[in-house]
Enzyme design. Structure first.
Site, PDB file in Angstrom:
ATOM      1  N   TRP A 174      18.048  27.283  29.071  1.00 19.97           N
ATOM      2  CA  TRP A 174      18.350  26.657  27.868  1.00 19.97           C
ATOM      3  C   TRP A 174      17.018  27.385  26.989  1.00 19.97           C
ATOM      4  O   TRP A 174      15.875  27.569  27.548  1.00 19.97           O
ATOM      5  CB  TRP A 174      17.983  25.229  27.901  1.00 19.97           C
ATOM      6  CG  TRP A 174      18.062  24.490  26.354  1.00 19.97           C
ATOM      7  CD1 TRP A 174      19.015  24.286  25.826  1.00 19.97           C
ATOM      8  CD2 TRP A 174      16.612  24.223  25.921  1.00 19.97           C
ATOM      9  NE1 TRP A 174      18.450  23.886  24.544  1.00 19.97           N
ATOM     10  CE2 TRP A 174      17.014  23.914  24.630  1.00 19.97           C
ATOM     11  CE3 TRP A 174      15.343  24.467  26.388  1.00 19.97           C
ATOM     12  CZ2 TRP A 174      16.078  23.355  23.606  1.00 19.97           C
ATOM     13  CZ3 TRP A 174      14.549  23.824  25.200  1.00 19.97           C
ATOM     14  CH2 TRP A 174      14.866  23.510  23.882  1.00 19.97           C
ATOM     15  N   ASP A 339      24.742  17.979  11.231  1.00 20.03           N
ATOM     16  CA  ASP A 339      24.816  17.968  12.634  1.00 20.03           C
ATOM     17  C   ASP A 339      24.670  16.512  13.268  1.00 20.03           C
ATOM     18  O   ASP A 339      24.886  15.533  12.399  1.00 20.03           O
ATOM     19  CB  ASP A 339      23.366  18.970  13.171  1.00 20.03           C
ATOM     20  CG  ASP A 339      23.646  19.411  14.331  1.00 20.03           C
ATOM     21  OD1 ASP A 339      23.431  18.867  15.540  1.00 20.03           O
ATOM     22  OD2 ASP A 339      24.024  20.676  14.480  1.00 20.03           O
ATOM     23  N   ARG A 416      20.018  13.570  29.451  1.00 16.69           N
ATOM     24  CA  ARG A 416      19.896  12.972  27.779  1.00 16.69           C
ATOM     25  C   ARG A 416      20.744  11.632  27.629  1.00 16.69           C
ATOM     26  O   ARG A 416      21.298  11.593  26.631  1.00 16.69           O
ATOM     27  CB  ARG A 416      20.574  14.303  26.985  1.00 16.69           C
ATOM     28  CG  ARG A 416      19.983  14.437  25.651  1.00 16.69           C
ATOM     29  CD  ARG A 416      20.730  15.300  24.799  1.00 16.69           C
ATOM     30  NE  ARG A 416      20.142  15.592  23.654  1.00 16.69           N
ATOM     31  CZ  ARG A 416      20.492  16.076  22.677  1.00 16.69           C
ATOM     32  NH1 ARG A 416      21.902  15.899  22.155  1.00 16.69           N
ATOM     33  NH2 ARG A 416      20.064  16.309  21.292  1.00 16.69           N
ATOM     34  N   LYS A 449      31.388  21.542  14.736  1.00 20.86           N
ATOM     35  CA  LYS A 449      30.383  22.117  15.775  1.00 20.86           C
ATOM     36  C   LYS A 449      30.895  21.353  16.969  1.00 20.86           C
ATOM     37  O   LYS A 449      30.322  20.108  17.041  1.00 20.86           O
ATOM     38  CB  LYS A 449      29.157  22.147  15.303  1.00 20.86           C
ATOM     39  CG  LYS A 449      28.067  22.529  16.210  1.00 20.86           C
ATOM     40  CD  LYS A 449      26.712  22.501  15.520  1.00 20.86           C
ATOM     41  CE  LYS A 449      25.801  23.177  16.588  1.00 20.86           C
ATOM     42  NZ  LYS A 449      24.381  22.707  16.239  1.00 20.86           N
ATOM     43  N   ASP A 451      29.776  20.328  20.477  1.00 23.84           N
ATOM     44  CA  ASP A 451      28.570  20.412  21.468  1.00 23.84           C
ATOM     45  C   ASP A 451      29.021  19.901  22.674  1.00 23.84           C
ATOM     46  O   ASP A 451      29.996  19.150  22.787  1.00 23.84           O
ATOM     47  CB  ASP A 451      27.582  19.932  20.777  1.00 23.84           C
ATOM     48  CG  ASP A 451      26.297  20.382  20.938  1.00 23.84           C
ATOM     49  OD1 ASP A 451      25.978  20.912  22.060  1.00 23.84           O
ATOM     50  OD2 ASP A 451      25.179  20.043  20.439  1.00 23.84           O
ATOM     51  N   MET A 452      28.266  20.329  23.655  1.00 19.59           N
ATOM     52  CA  MET A 452      28.226  19.647  25.224  1.00 19.59           C
ATOM     53  C   MET A 452      26.963  19.669  25.860  1.00 19.59           C
ATOM     54  O   MET A 452      26.400  20.765  25.776  1.00 19.59           O
ATOM     55  CB  MET A 452      29.324  20.386  25.872  1.00 19.59           C
ATOM     56  CG  MET A 452      29.420  19.620  27.256  1.00 19.59           C
ATOM     57  SD  MET A 452      30.408  20.660  28.262  1.00 19.59           S
ATOM     58  CE  MET A 452      30.841  19.267  29.536  1.00 19.59           C
ATOM     59  N   ASN A 453      26.043  18.528  25.772  1.00 20.90           N
ATOM     60  CA  ASN A 453      24.655  18.666  26.016  1.00 20.90           C
ATOM     61  C   ASN A 453      24.307  18.350  27.368  1.00 20.90           C
ATOM     62  O   ASN A 453      23.166  17.925  27.580  1.00 20.90           O
ATOM     63  CB  ASN A 453      24.084  17.762  24.954  1.00 20.90           C
ATOM     64  CG  ASN A 453      23.767  18.695  23.727  1.00 20.90           C
ATOM     65  OD1 ASN A 453      23.249  19.506  23.543  1.00 20.90           O
ATOM     66  ND2 ASN A 453      24.361  18.151  22.713  1.00 20.90           N
ATOM     67  N   ASP A 519      19.422  27.439  21.141  1.00 18.73           N
ATOM     68  CA  ASP A 519      18.758  26.406  20.402  1.00 18.73           C
ATOM     69  C   ASP A 519      17.310  26.993  19.819  1.00 18.73           C
ATOM     70  O   ASP A 519      16.444  26.520  19.067  1.00 18.73           O
ATOM     71  CB  ASP A 519      18.458  25.236  21.157  1.00 18.73           C
ATOM     72  CG  ASP A 519      19.720  24.398  21.095  1.00 18.73           C
ATOM     73  OD1 ASP A 519      20.342  24.488  20.015  1.00 18.73           O
ATOM     74  OD2 ASP A 519      19.722  23.323  21.682  1.00 18.73           O
TER      75      ASP A 519
HETATM   76  C1  DGJ Z   1      22.272  20.908  20.892  1.00 11.46           C
HETATM   77  C2  DGJ Z   1      22.736  22.013  19.706  1.00 11.46           C
HETATM   78  O1  DGJ Z   1      22.615  23.315  20.461  1.00 11.46           O
HETATM   79  C3  DGJ Z   1      21.801  21.679  18.622  1.00 11.46           C
HETATM   80  O2  DGJ Z   1      22.049  22.827  17.711  1.00 11.46           O
HETATM   81  C4  DGJ Z   1      21.914  20.352  17.810  1.00 11.46           C
HETATM   82  O3  DGJ Z   1      23.488  20.557  17.565  1.00 11.46           O
HETATM   83  C5  DGJ Z   1      21.778  19.221  19.114  1.00 11.46           C
HETATM   84  N1  DGJ Z   1      22.341  19.642  20.302  1.00 11.46           N
HETATM   85  C6  DGJ Z   1      22.203  17.935  18.591  1.00 11.46           C
HETATM   86  O4  DGJ Z   1      22.119  16.856  19.709  1.00 11.46           O
END
Ligand code: DGJ
Length: 690
Positions: A174, A339, A416, A449, A451-453, A519
């Protein structure tokens, strides 16, 4: 010569791209053997190819089989591993026929003792160098007849026998994605993999092999990439007999798929690309392929976007977003993306995921007023979403606690503060589709956008003995929801994101328009990240923002021009807190955005040349160069920058100064950059006059 050639006497098939050939043949015992992947051959030359390897001892067997299963004297990496209900594993495949449809070749096989059918697909196009491959296994037995599929490779890419080999691949983590690693290829099995259920930050499903003698602009390079956004594995084997092969498959070791009678299992596409033009030539060939055959909207120029994340974090409200939107529009931004933080009870990462309705305290009248304001300012409107996830503290989880991946009685690992929805369940995917569809419809959202965190853990579904399938089906469901949204909303564009660049691959690029690369927005760190990204993926898909200085992540201060120039080598975005930028910075930024719009067609559609501390793009008669200077000792010589890909007799006019350069001088003597100070940069835009 046609793209697919079949020599029935020799029992041989050859696929040809404009610059390469790929040849397989059935041997006397009916085994499909790999013969050639490399320089283009004529049918006569192909027919004269000897077998690559014929090793058969008491202890070893190496035949360079195209798609080896298990059983017999086979000891390498199997392309196919399965287990019958009685515990046996051996398969024996008889060729049953082939079909050719334009550039598509399908070879069909049937298993000797069981009702299994295997199809190997190959496809070439007349406008690019890629060979696409995938496999399909069909179980022709009754419904109670099952077989466990442990590995069904998309392809095994066998290389010529050469004295030495070197491997190039991407590693990282990351905020440090796509770090290019290049090392001698071990006489061993080198496994590149993700076991995380996403493509991953730690490795990328692409590999390049060369004899150790290729350079940026010369030498043979064999690249291959898997079009898949879940767990994957590429095993590169190099044996003592000199065989080198890369086996590509979706999924990681462990999970297996239960194939019932009547069922089929199809792999994602694996793409091989041979180039005789070095790593640079290989990258340009990848970019051409991705533009021509992967991206949904390759001809569209990516808009300059603004994203609120680094400016506000979760602290999002209507007034704050309006302020940012006004400033962004004044810079020339074309797409405003709000975002994380706009929905449910989302004030930090502990709550709200899954509740995709505007936060009533921060958007009392919903999103319509903000969306209208963004449009009034002349921009398109984009929204951040993370549809595959849920916070336990959310209305969605309270209503459907059973929707998350989990294993009976085991703790559910929260990363998270979130859990993964079982997207492979039809009702979950239908719910996600409905929510996103409504969002897009109600607010006229132009850009999502996605996302998948977090990664998958405890990836089970209690009570379902075939739950392993969800590793694959999760990805397929994500693809389906994206595809349906795009079909229903032709104007919608999608940005792929997974905590930065954790979902960068050819599979996601087939249904998205750009990728959030990392990021890490520090322009110096970005040099390596972008260098790795561009090995395979085109610059027009590479999201690159200019953010604040000092950078919030690294604390490093860099000049505005340097930050812009590095971001202008991809799809430019701005992600800083514009309310903190001075009038002077805003004015310079507006000028740079305007400049980007002038060079954008060249950057996004051009051929990329990687130079020493510089990148260059050539598109039709225009050339763009972005050069930078890193920290160097005082007095280190400043050498001219040699450009590439120019017409030696051409005259190139600098569109900013009017100065005229000669192609031969720029490529042999080089360009005097004048970059004598650390962290300075240069942007040059030339047009060929004659
Ligand atoms: C991870 C993304 O890479 C960021 O740009 C942002 O959107 C955050 N998540 C938001 O939680």
């Amino acid at each position: 010569m046609t793209a697919v050639h079949h020599d029935s006497a020799a029992r041989l098939w050859m696929l040809s791209t404009p610059g390469s050939s790929y040849v397989v043949r059935l041997d006397d015992e009916g085994r499909l053997r790999h013969l050639h992947w490399g320089a283009r051959l004529t049918p006569e030359q192909a027919a004269a190819l000897p077998h690559l390897l014929d090793v058969a001892t008491n202890f070893d067997g190496e035949l360079a089989e195209e798609y080896p299963g298990e059983g017999g004297a086979r000891f390498g990496v199997p392309a196919l591993r399965l287990r019958y209900a009685d515990g046996t594993r051996t398969t024996q495949w008889d060729h049953t026929g082939h079909t050719v449809d334009g550039g598509l070749l399908t070879l069909a096989f049937r298993e000797r003792l069981s009702p299994l059918e295997l199809r190997l697909h190959y496809r070439v196009h007349d406008d690019c160098e890629a060979v696409e491959r995938w496999a399909e296994l069909h179980h022709g037995g009754g419904a109670d007849d099952t077989v466990r599929v442990q590995q069904l490779a998309a392809a095994r890419w066998t290389l010529p026998l050469l004295p030495d080999y070197r491997i190039s691949h991407l590693t990282g983590g990351w905020s440090a994605e796509n770090q290019l690693a290049r090392a001698p290829l071990a006489r061993a099995e080198t496994v590149l993999t993700s076991r995380r259920g996403i493509t991953g930050h730690q490795a990328n499903p692409w590999v390049a092999l060369d004899a150790g003698d290729a350079g940026e602009e010369h030498g043979e390079v064999w690249g291959s990439a898997l079009a898949w956004s879940g767990s994957w594995r590429i095993t590169v084997e190099r044996t003592v007999h000199g065989l080198v092969a890369a086996t590509h498959g979706a999924g990681h070791e462990g999970p297996e798929v239960l194939l019932r009678g009547g069922g089929s299992w199809r792999t994602p596409v694996s793409v091989g690309l041979y180039s005789a033009g070095g790593f640079g030539g290989a990258s340009r060939a990848w970019h051409a392929y991705v533009r021509a055959h992967v991206l949904p909207r390759p001809d569209e120029l990516r808009p300059v976007l603004y994203n609120s994340w680094e400016a506000t974090g979760f602290d999002v409200d209507e007034q704050g977003q309006r302020d940012l939107a006004r400033r962004a529009a004044a810079l020339g931004v074309e797409l405003f993306v709000m975002d994380d933080g706009w929905f449910g009870a989302r004030k930090d990462d502990s709550a709200g995921l899954g509740d995709w309705t505007p936060a009533p305290d921060r958007f009392p009248d919903g999103l319509a007023p903000l969306a209208a304001e963004v449009r009034r300012l002349g921009m398109r409107f984009g929204l951040w979403v993370e549809p595959e996830m849920v916070n336990p503290d959310s209305d969605l989880y309270r209503a459907h606690p059973d929707w998350v991946l989990n294993e009976t009685g085991r703790p559910r690992t929260e990363l998270r503060n979130q859990l993964v929805l079982d997207f492979a369940r039809p009702e979950v995917a239908a719910w996600a589709h409905d929510r996103l569809d409504r969002l897009v419809r109600d607010h006229g959202v132009d850009h999502l956008k996605w996302d998948m965190n977090r990664v998958l853990t405890e990836a089970g579904r209690p009570g379902d003995p075939d739950a392993d399938r969800l590793w694959h089906d999760h990805v397929r469901a994500v693809y389906t929801v994206m595809d349906e949204l795009r079909a229903d909303h032709p104007g919608l564009r999608i940005e792929a994101c997974s905590g930065g660049g954790g979902r960068t691959d050819l599979g996601i690029l087939a249904r998205t328009d750009q990728v959030w690369t990392s990021d890490n927005t520090d322009a110096l760190d970005r040099i390596a990240i972008q260098h790795g990204y561009g090995q395979t993926y085109p610059p027009g898909t590479m999201g690159a923002w200019v953010t604040d200085s000092p950078n919030p992540l690294t604390g490093r201060a860099l000049p505005l021009e340097f930050r812009f120039h590095l971001a202008m080598t991809g799809a430019l975005g701005i992600g800083g807190d514009l309310t903190e930028w001075s009038e002077d910075e805003l004015a310079r930024a507006a000028g740079l955005v305007e400049r980007y719009k002038r060079i954008r067609p060249v950057v996004q559609r051009g051929r990329l040349y990687r130079l020493a501390d510089a990148v260059q793009y050539v598109h039709e008669d225009e050339v763009v160069v972005v050069a930078w200077r890193l920290a160097r000792r005082h007095g280190a010589p400043v050498v001219p920058l040699r450009l590439a890909g120019l017409e030696p007799r051409g005259r190139y006019r600098d569109l900013d100064t009017g100065e005229v350069h000669h192609g031969a001088v720029l490529t042999s003597r080089g360009l005097t950059t004048g970059l004598t100070r650390d962290h300075t940069s240069l942007l040059l835009h030339l047009r060929r006059d004659s």
